[in-house]
Write an enzyme that holds these catalytic residues in place. Structure first.
Site, PDB file in Angstrom:
ATOM      1  N   GLU A  92      -1.149  -8.594   4.957  1.00 37.57           N
ATOM      2  CA  GLU A  92      -1.001  -8.766   6.412  1.00 37.57           C
ATOM      3  C   GLU A  92      -2.345  -8.678   7.132  1.00 37.57           C
ATOM      4  O   GLU A  92      -2.462  -9.089   8.275  1.00 37.57           O
ATOM      5  CB  GLU A  92       0.001  -7.734   6.969  1.00 37.57           C
ATOM      6  CG  GLU A  92      -0.546  -6.346   7.239  1.00 37.57           C
ATOM      7  CD  GLU A  92      -0.744  -5.493   5.979  1.00 37.57           C
ATOM      8  OE1 GLU A  92      -0.602  -6.037   4.863  1.00 37.57           O
ATOM      9  OE2 GLU A  92      -1.078  -4.302   6.127  1.00 37.57           O
ATOM     10  N   HIS A 124      -3.617  -5.494   1.094  1.00 37.31           N
ATOM     11  CA  HIS A 124      -2.926  -5.713   2.375  1.00 37.31           C
ATOM     12  C   HIS A 124      -2.898  -7.191   2.748  1.00 37.31           C
ATOM     13  O   HIS A 124      -3.792  -7.654   3.464  1.00 37.31           O
ATOM     14  CB  HIS A 124      -3.665  -4.957   3.487  1.00 37.31           C
ATOM     15  CG  HIS A 124      -3.434  -3.480   3.474  1.00 37.31           C
ATOM     16  ND1 HIS A 124      -2.357  -2.886   4.103  1.00 37.31           N
ATOM     17  CD2 HIS A 124      -4.135  -2.473   2.908  1.00 37.31           C
ATOM     18  CE1 HIS A 124      -2.416  -1.566   3.930  1.00 37.31           C
ATOM     19  NE2 HIS A 124      -3.484  -1.291   3.202  1.00 37.31           N
ATOM     20  N   CYS A 134       0.826  -1.200   0.000  1.00 35.13           N
ATOM     21  CA  CYS A 134       0.000   0.000   0.000  1.00 35.13           C
ATOM     22  C   CYS A 134       0.869   1.262   0.000  1.00 35.13           C
ATOM     23  O   CYS A 134       1.508   1.556  -0.996  1.00 35.13           O
ATOM     24  CB  CYS A 134      -0.986  -0.043   1.171  1.00 35.13           C
ATOM     25  SG  CYS A 134      -2.317   1.153   1.015  1.00 35.13           S
TER      26      CYS A 134
END
Lengths: 236, 81
Positions: free
Chosen positions: A205, A203, A86
């Site tokens: 994660e 994302h 990002c």
């Protein structure tokens, strides 16, 4: 092996990323403050999401000049693995470690939602644990994720197999409706020619544990760990 | 001495903000506004001891390296005494 997660003023996904590496993947990881000038001893460095320097001037534009980025650039040039997520992707583009740039989303809206992305290539250190064509459910959260580059650069990215992820529908079809931000070629993530630097807007994660609704992102971190394990074995 | 730097999106780069402003202008009823492109404007105060060409060289470099992203933007520099 050792992972590093860079912390800029305004980073806000640094702890999530740290958590996934330490608790999900189970590998050693350190935070690296943006004023650090030395990144020796690391095998992979992650530039996390957030709003570094408040996104002032342009997203990633100020972060790119922080002391740590000089070290990260040298690290990347010497073959170190660098993943930008990002805002990290935006910083890598501003720093010239990846081609192109990220513009305001075409509908001017900040998109915070789960999207489908297709794995285009598995021949990078970040995607070896995926299958080619696999469709992942991974969240995005950005206002400036509209990937842009000139025609020649786009042609080079395509012919060099550097487009690693594309926005798609749940069946893996690349359609304009499935493109959340207007990115050229539905591009969600690219790598450099040497394939050791990867940037993506989604994302992973935030999609590494079932409790979060998807664990499709965890293989990206396991890929890095598996790749490094092999590399360290070869060196030993 | 003052440097004025104008940063604008390159032709062909989508400018959704400009489009939104244009749309608003149409909605309000302004006549004859065919297109709007949004950019940035910087005023930079310079040390008056700099020679004109030196000032221009310095600010051009600053604009190229920092104020604009040449991948997507153009810039124009004016030096005013």
């Amino acid at each position: 092996m050792k992972f590093g997660v860079v912390v800029f003023p305004g980073s806000n996904c640094d702890h999530d990323t740290y958590h996934v590496i330490s608790k999900v993947v189970g590998q050693p990881v350190n935070f690296i403050w943006h004023k650090e000038e030395n990144v020796e001893g690391y095998d992979a460095i992650i530039l996390p999401g957030g709003f570094s320097y408040g996104d002032y001037l342009r997203t990633g534009a100020i972060a790119r000049f922080s002391p740590v980025m000089r070290a990260v650039t040298n690290f990347a040039r010497s073959g170190g693995l660098v993943l930008g997520i990002c805002n990290g992707f935006q910083i890598l583009c501003e720093a010239g470690l990846l081609p192109g740039g990220l513009l305001r989303n075409r509908d001017l809206k900040f998109h915070c939602e789960h999207v489908s992305i297709r794995v285009e290539r598995t021949d990078t250190p970040f995607t070896i644990d995926y299958r080619e064509g696999e469709v992942l459910s991974i969240p995005i959260a950005h206002g400036e994720g509209n990937y842009f580059c000139d025609e020649q650069t786009l042609a080079d990215l395509e012919s060099g197999g550097q487009v690693i992820f594309r926005y798609c529908d749940i069946d893996g079809r690349i359609t304009d409706e499935a493109n959340p931000n207007g990115s050229l070629g539905n591009i969600a993530g690219i790598c450099n020619r040497e394939r050791n630097v990867l940037g993506l807007m989604p994302h992973p994660e935030r999609a590494a544990e079932s409790v979060l609704g998807s664990r499709d992102g965890r293989a990206m971190f396991f890929s890095i760990a598996d790749y490094l394990t092999e590399r360290l074995k070869k060196r030993a | 001495m003052l440097a004025k730097v104008y940063v604008t999106l390159k032709t062909g780069v989508l400018d959704p903000q400009g489009k939104a402003i244009h749309h608003a202008a149409e909605t309000i009823g302004y006549q004859g506004i065919e297109d709007v492109r949004q950019g940035k404007y910087f005023e930079i105060r310079l040390n008056p001891s700099l020679a004109d060409d030196q000032a221009r060289t310095e600010v051009e470099k600053f604009a190229h390296d920092v104020l604009a992203n040449p991948v997507i933007e153009n810039y124009r520099v004016e030096i005013v005494r």
